[in-house]
Design a protein around this motif. Structure first.
Motif, PDB file in Angstrom:
ATOM      1  N   SER A 105      41.507  50.765  46.492  1.00 42.05           N
ATOM      2  CA  SER A 105      42.058  51.653  47.526  1.00 42.05           C
ATOM      3  C   SER A 105      42.112  50.938  48.866  1.00 42.05           C
ATOM      4  O   SER A 105      43.053  51.104  49.638  1.00 42.05           O
ATOM      5  N   HIS A 106      41.101  50.123  49.147  1.00 47.13           N
ATOM      6  CA  HIS A 106      41.094  49.329  50.377  1.00 47.13           C
ATOM      7  C   HIS A 106      42.220  48.296  50.346  1.00 47.13           C
ATOM      8  O   HIS A 106      42.914  48.083  51.341  1.00 47.13           O
ATOM      9  N   LYS A 107      42.409  47.678  49.207  1.00 47.56           N
ATOM     10  CA  LYS A 107      43.421  46.635  49.050  1.00 47.56           C
ATOM     11  C   LYS A 107      44.836  47.207  49.110  1.00 47.56           C
ATOM     12  O   LYS A 107      45.734  46.620  49.734  1.00 47.56           O
ATOM     13  N   ASP A 112      40.425  56.430  46.948  1.00 45.21           N
ATOM     14  CA  ASP A 112      39.605  56.172  45.760  1.00 45.21           C
ATOM     15  C   ASP A 112      40.084  57.001  44.571  1.00 45.21           C
ATOM     16  O   ASP A 112      40.122  56.515  43.438  1.00 45.21           O
ATOM     17  N   SER A 113      40.444  58.260  44.822  1.00 45.43           N
ATOM     18  CA  SER A 113      40.856  59.160  43.738  1.00 45.43           C
ATOM     19  C   SER A 113      42.109  58.650  43.038  1.00 45.43           C
ATOM     20  O   SER A 113      42.198  58.685  41.799  1.00 45.43           O
ATOM     21  N   ILE A 114      43.068  58.162  43.811  1.00 45.80           N
ATOM     22  CA  ILE A 114      44.303  57.637  43.215  1.00 45.80           C
ATOM     23  C   ILE A 114      44.005  56.418  42.349  1.00 45.80           C
ATOM     24  O   ILE A 114      44.485  56.303  41.211  1.00 45.80           O
ATOM     25  N   GLU A 115      43.199  55.506  42.879  1.00 47.63           N
ATOM     26  CA  GLU A 115      42.894  54.288  42.125  1.00 47.63           C
ATOM     27  C   GLU A 115      42.011  54.591  40.911  1.00 47.63           C
ATOM     28  O   GLU A 115      42.149  53.972  39.869  1.00 47.63           O
ATOM     29  N   ARG A 116      41.108  55.572  41.054  1.00 49.98           N
ATOM     30  CA  ARG A 116      40.258  55.946  39.924  1.00 49.98           C
ATOM     31  C   ARG A 116      41.104  56.518  38.792  1.00 49.98           C
ATOM     32  O   ARG A 116      40.854  56.251  37.615  1.00 49.98           O
ATOM     33  N   THR A 141      32.721  47.410  30.140  1.00 46.30           N
ATOM     34  CA  THR A 141      32.339  46.021  30.410  1.00 46.30           C
ATOM     35  C   THR A 141      33.539  45.093  30.294  1.00 46.30           C
ATOM     36  O   THR A 141      33.723  44.186  31.117  1.00 46.30           O
ATOM     37  N   ALA A 142      34.372  45.319  29.287  1.00 44.50           N
ATOM     38  CA  ALA A 142      35.575  44.500  29.115  1.00 44.50           C
ATOM     39  C   ALA A 142      36.531  44.700  30.284  1.00 44.50           C
ATOM     40  O   ALA A 142      37.124  43.738  30.796  1.00 44.50           O
ATOM     41  N   TYR A 143      36.679  45.945  30.724  1.00 49.93           N
ATOM     42  CA  TYR A 143      37.558  46.232  31.864  1.00 49.93           C
ATOM     43  C   TYR A 143      37.025  45.563  33.126  1.00 49.93           C
ATOM     44  O   TYR A 143      37.790  44.953  33.894  1.00 49.93           O
ATOM     45  N   ASP A 144      35.714  45.687  33.356  1.00 49.83           N
ATOM     46  CA  ASP A 144      35.109  45.080  34.542  1.00 49.83           C
ATOM     47  C   ASP A 144      35.271  43.565  34.531  1.00 49.83           C
ATOM     48  O   ASP A 144      35.541  42.948  35.571  1.00 49.83           O
ATOM     49  N   ALA A 145      35.119  42.953  33.351  1.00 51.61           N
ATOM     50  CA  ALA A 145      35.264  41.497  33.241  1.00 51.61           C
ATOM     51  C   ALA A 145      36.690  41.064  33.586  1.00 51.61           C
ATOM     52  O   ALA A 145      36.901  40.063  34.287  1.00 51.61           O
ATOM     53  N   ALA A 146      37.671  41.821  33.098  1.00 48.38           N
ATOM     54  CA  ALA A 146      39.066  41.504  33.405  1.00 48.38           C
ATOM     55  C   ALA A 146      39.341  41.656  34.908  1.00 48.38           C
ATOM     56  O   ALA A 146      40.075  40.859  35.503  1.00 48.38           O
ATOM     57  N   PHE A 147      38.739  42.684  35.497  1.00 52.08           N
ATOM     58  CA  PHE A 147      38.903  42.896  36.938  1.00 52.08           C
ATOM     59  C   PHE A 147      38.341  41.719  37.725  1.00 52.08           C
ATOM     60  O   PHE A 147      38.988  41.197  38.640  1.00 52.08           O
ATOM     61  N   PHE A 148      37.131  41.292  37.385  1.00 51.09           N
ATOM     62  CA  PHE A 148      36.501  40.193  38.113  1.00 51.09           C
ATOM     63  C   PHE A 148      37.240  38.878  37.923  1.00 51.09           C
ATOM     64  O   PHE A 148      37.260  38.028  38.820  1.00 51.09           O
ATOM     65  N   LYS A 149      37.838  38.708  36.764  1.00 47.81           N
ATOM     66  CA  LYS A 149      38.619  37.498  36.525  1.00 47.81           C
ATOM     67  C   LYS A 149      39.775  37.398  37.512  1.00 47.81           C
ATOM     68  O   LYS A 149      40.164  36.301  37.941  1.00 47.81           O
ATOM     69  N   GLN A 150      40.303  38.537  37.912  1.00 44.66           N
ATOM     70  CA  GLN A 150      41.447  38.558  38.825  1.00 44.66           C
ATOM     71  C   GLN A 150      41.040  38.655  40.295  1.00 44.66           C
ATOM     72  O   GLN A 150      41.674  38.053  41.165  1.00 44.66           O
ATOM     73  N   TYR A 151      39.955  39.404  40.580  1.00 44.86           N
ATOM     74  CA  TYR A 151      39.642  39.716  41.979  1.00 44.86           C
ATOM     75  C   TYR A 151      38.253  39.264  42.424  1.00 44.86           C
ATOM     76  O   TYR A 151      37.752  39.764  43.434  1.00 44.86           O
ATOM     77  N   PHE A 152      37.624  38.356  41.717  1.00 42.76           N
ATOM     78  CA  PHE A 152      36.225  38.025  41.984  1.00 42.76           C
ATOM     79  C   PHE A 152      35.981  37.661  43.448  1.00 42.76           C
ATOM     80  O   PHE A 152      35.138  38.263  44.115  1.00 42.76           O
ATOM     81  N   PHE A 153      36.703  36.683  43.974  1.00 37.90           N
ATOM     82  CA  PHE A 153      36.426  36.195  45.331  1.00 37.90           C
ATOM     83  C   PHE A 153      36.774  37.219  46.411  1.00 37.90           C
ATOM     84  O   PHE A 153      36.018  37.372  47.376  1.00 37.90           O
ATOM     85  N   PRO A 154      37.884  37.959  46.306  1.00 40.11           N
ATOM     86  CA  PRO A 154      38.127  38.996  47.328  1.00 40.11           C
ATOM     87  C   PRO A 154      37.128  40.145  47.239  1.00 40.11           C
ATOM     88  O   PRO A 154      36.814  40.777  48.260  1.00 40.11           O
ATOM     89  N   TYR A 155      36.617  40.397  46.024  1.00 42.66           N
ATOM     90  CA  TYR A 155      35.748  41.560  45.850  1.00 42.66           C
ATOM     91  C   TYR A 155      34.351  41.348  46.433  1.00 42.66           C
ATOM     92  O   TYR A 155      33.750  42.285  46.973  1.00 42.66           O
ATOM     93  N   ILE A 156      33.815  40.136  46.321  1.00 49.22           N
ATOM     94  CA  ILE A 156      32.425  39.885  46.709  1.00 49.22           C
ATOM     95  C   ILE A 156      32.141  40.269  48.159  1.00 49.22           C
ATOM     96  O   ILE A 156      31.202  41.031  48.422  1.00 49.22           O
ATOM     97  N   PRO A 157      32.907  39.789  49.138  1.00 50.48           N
ATOM     98  CA  PRO A 157      32.612  40.225  50.524  1.00 50.48           C
ATOM     99  C   PRO A 157      32.797  41.726  50.717  1.00 50.48           C
ATOM    100  O   PRO A 157      32.048  42.356  51.483  1.00 50.48           O
ATOM    101  N   PHE A 158      33.783  42.293  50.036  1.00 49.66           N
ATOM    102  CA  PHE A 158      33.979  43.748  50.125  1.00 49.66           C
ATOM    103  C   PHE A 158      32.746  44.470  49.614  1.00 49.66           C
ATOM    104  O   PHE A 158      32.260  45.422  50.230  1.00 49.66           O
TER     105      PHE A 158
END
Length: 201
Positions: A105-107, A112-116, A141-158
């Motif tokens: 939602s930030h990106k 949050d509701s729309i993205e959820r 877990t599989a979904y989260d892993a795929a998400f981190f594969k794509q957004y890991f570095f932008p997500y960490i500071p957020f």
């Protein structure tokens, strides 16, 4: 507590710290991260006070083992009951229900509701209440892993900036709000037993 136990034998004190940390983690799983902090803290403080590396290492390990004595039976129970050797299903749930939608939602400049809702669609629209269940752990877990594969570095500071309050807020209040958001009627002052029974189904 530590001040009141200055005269306690170091090995007894280290064991007590580990046992209390284990109990605290069963109550609030975020305590799992604190165990390592305390293990290192016990070892460092012992070394600072005594200068003995072996003693410091022994007390640190003893603290960890004492915590494991409390936690491992619960891990085993979950393995037997659900097939997953883990403390709780909450880490995968929290990422999927809270953190990932908040980041997206930030990106994307949405809510949050729309993205959820989009996340749930990608997961095949499972009933939201089942997301707490171990039956959804592998999918989340599989979904989260795929998400981190794509957004890991932008997500960490957020994550560091935006989600720290989650770890220090009221767990009971959070769970109540989650259940209400899922369409489950929960009184403003829920009965702990009833709430717990809903969460562990």
């Amino acid at each position: 507590v530590l001040t009141l136990t200055q005269d306690t034998h170091p090995y007894v004190l280290a064991t007590s710290i580990g046992l209390f940390l284990g109990i605290a983690t069963l109550i609030r799983p975020v305590g799992l991260y604190l165990i390592l902090c305390f293990v290192v803290g016990v070892a460092v403080m012992t070394f600072v006070n005594t200068g003995l590396k072996k003693t410091a290492a022994k007390l640190g390990i003893l603290t960890l083992l004492a915590a494991c004595v409390v936690l491992v039976p619960w891990y085993v129970r979950n393995k037997v009951e659900t097939g997953h050797f883990m403390l709780t299903s909450l880490p995968a749930f929290n990422l999927t229900w809270y953190n990932i939608p908040a980041f997206l939602s930030h990106k994307n400049g949405t809510t949050d509701s729309i993205e959820r809702k989009k996340v749930l669609e990608e997961l095949g629209n499972p009933p939201p209440v089942t997301l707490y269940s171990y039956t959804m752990t592998d999918a989340l877990t599989a979904y989260d892993a795929a998400f981190f594969k794509q957004y890991f570095f932008p997500y960490i500071p957020f994550h560091v900036i935006k989600t720290v309050p989650f770890f220090v807020s009221s767990g009971l209040r959070d769970d109540t709000l989650v259940l209400q958001g899922m369409g489950i009627k929960v009184p403003l002052e829920p009965n702990n037993d009833n709430l717990t029974s809903m969460l562990i189904r």
